[in-house]
Design an enzyme around this catalytic site. Structure first.
Site, mmCIF file in Angstrom:
data_model
loop_
_atom_site.group_PDB
_atom_site.id
_atom_site.type_symbol
_atom_site.label_atom_id
_atom_site.label_comp_id
_atom_site.label_asym_id
_atom_site.label_seq_id
_atom_site.Cartn_x
_atom_site.Cartn_y
_atom_site.Cartn_z
ATOM 1 C CG LEU A 32 -15.127 6.998 1.347
ATOM 2 C CD1 LEU A 32 -15.885 7.463 2.581
ATOM 3 C CD2 LEU A 32 -14.103 8.040 0.914
ATOM 4 C CE1 TYR A 87 -3.195 -2.539 5.646
ATOM 5 C CE2 TYR A 87 -3.337 -0.187 5.183
ATOM 6 C CZ TYR A 87 -3.242 -1.493 4.742
ATOM 7 O OH TYR A 87 -3.175 -1.750 3.401
ATOM 8 C CB THR A 126 -0.906 0.013 1.243
ATOM 9 O OG1 THR A 126 -1.589 1.271 1.340
ATOM 10 C CG2 THR A 126 -0.101 -0.175 2.513
ATOM 11 C CG ASP A 127 -1.140 4.909 -1.089
ATOM 12 O OD1 ASP A 127 -1.715 4.282 -0.182
ATOM 13 O OD2 ASP A 127 -1.741 5.727 -1.823
ATOM 14 C CD GLU A 128 -3.500 3.514 4.368
ATOM 15 O OE1 GLU A 128 -3.358 3.650 5.598
ATOM 16 O OE2 GLU A 128 -4.546 3.104 3.849
#
Length: 361
Positions: free
Chosen positions: A203, A163, A136-138
């Site tokens: 979302l 996470y 992930t980009d997170e």
């Protein structure tokens, strides 16, 4: 026939990837899908392909080394595509240990089992074997709200939630195996995916489901947090292209160049529902911007994510193909056409979780 081991293939991105691969390669490949079937894993996502002779589902936990080792021993696995992960930030804030167990320990088990199956006596690896770790980009943290800075493969990791920290840990394990053992692997880091089969804690499907039911649409903080959105089929294509054309031991960022503020997404979903729903549909009267409710911001909420997919475009030739305005219409149309699927996944534990997360805000 090349054999793929896909972990987490009953989840959102994993099931879309499996559909993409069968559309592209048909009977030329075999896919073994390993999934624990947590709340986010749903075999209904794969009902249309479950009878294929070249598809096998195995229910197993990626942290169970004996179970994973047995799969490698009984099958000549050519490619591993490792999706399986706990992936919801809110859940990680409530229960971080589950995320460390699945995302870090589970990845270590997958790496160890693949290494044991593929490694030759001289320490090299069998030709054609590849491990792709989907991340992930997170892991990169948060960007300034300037519209000019982006995440690159060289951006230092700076995770802010349990996470993203657990995903950063799993990325580092893969990097360590590549560096230490010359293990044949790649890492991909992707922006926010959307599309069919996504569990409605995320979302876009949450907004669709709530709006149709006339329920409040919760928006964290001021709603101005920015995410980069990528249609899930484009992501699936990118993963396949990395495995086919990517340089071993490299990381590739797969981003959509579709930056939107969260409140923009809310308004787009409402407007698109009103555009698509026929006047005769009784749910249409439920859909309104009056449903928007600002709630207490998420702890450690990153302000902006944005990926620069320059490397994957220049080295491999991948680019996002689906414009957001087209992808969101396809996504909403899918949920409207699959009411039974949505009803099934939003019953029971999901409702309890929803109330726990948002009911008292």
């Amino acid at each position: 026939m090349r054999t793929y081991l896909v972990t987490g293939g009953a989840g959102f991105i994993g099931s879309n990837y499996i559909h993409y691969m069968f559309r592209k390669y048909g009977d030329e490949i075999r896919i073994i899908n390993v999934d624990k079937l947590t709340y986010a894993g749903n075999l209904e996502n794969l009902r249309d392909i479950e009878d294929r002779d070249n598809y096998t589902f195995i229910r197993a936990d990626i942290t169970d080394s004996a179970a994973i080792r047995e799969i490698f021993e009984k099958n000549d696995i050519d490619r591993v595509v490792h999706f399986a992960a706990e992936s919801h930030v809110d859940r990680s804030i409530v229960n971080p240990e589950v995320f460390v167990q699945t995302n870090v320990i589970g990845t270590a088990v997958m790496l160890n089992c693949a290494k044991a199956a593929w490694e030759l006596p001289d320490g090299t690896f069998r030709d054609g074997k590849k491990f792709l770790h989907v991340s992930t980009d997170e892991v990169y943290g948060s960007l300034p709200d300037d519209g000019e800075s982006f995440f690159y493969e060289t951006t230092p990791y700076d995770p802010h939630s349990p996470y993203s920290a657990s995903k950063a840990g799993s990325d580092m394990l893969v990097k360590a195996y590549m560096d230490t053992y010359h293990f044949p692997a790649n890492i991909t880091n992707t922006s926010n995916n959307y599309g069919p089969y996504q569990f409605p804690e995320k979302l876009i499907p949450l907004l669709i489901n709530n709006a149709l039911a006339g329920k409040e649409l919760p928006v964290y903080g001021d709603g101005k947090n920015i995410r980069d959105w990528l249609y899930v089929d484009d992501h699936a294509k990118g993963i396949d292209m990395v495995q086919e054309k990517g340089k071993l031991f490299e990381t590739y960022n797969i981003g959509g160049h579709n930056e939107k503020r969260n409140i923009e997404i809310v308004n787009i979903v409402i407007e698109t529902l009103l555009e698509i729903l026929p006047e005769s549909d009784p749910r249409r009267k439920n859909v309104s911007k009056d449903l928007i409710k600002y709630v207490t911001d998420r702890k450690g909420h990153d302000r902006r994510y944005a990926i620069a997919p320059d490397k994957i475009r220049e080295q491999i030739g991948w680019e996002p193909e689906t414009k957001f305005e087209d992808g969101i219409k396809k996504t909403i149309a899918w949920y409207l056409e699959n009411e039974a699927w949505l009803a099934n996944v939003t019953s029971g534990n999901y409702q309890n979780y929803y109330e726990e997360m948002y009911g008292n805000r």
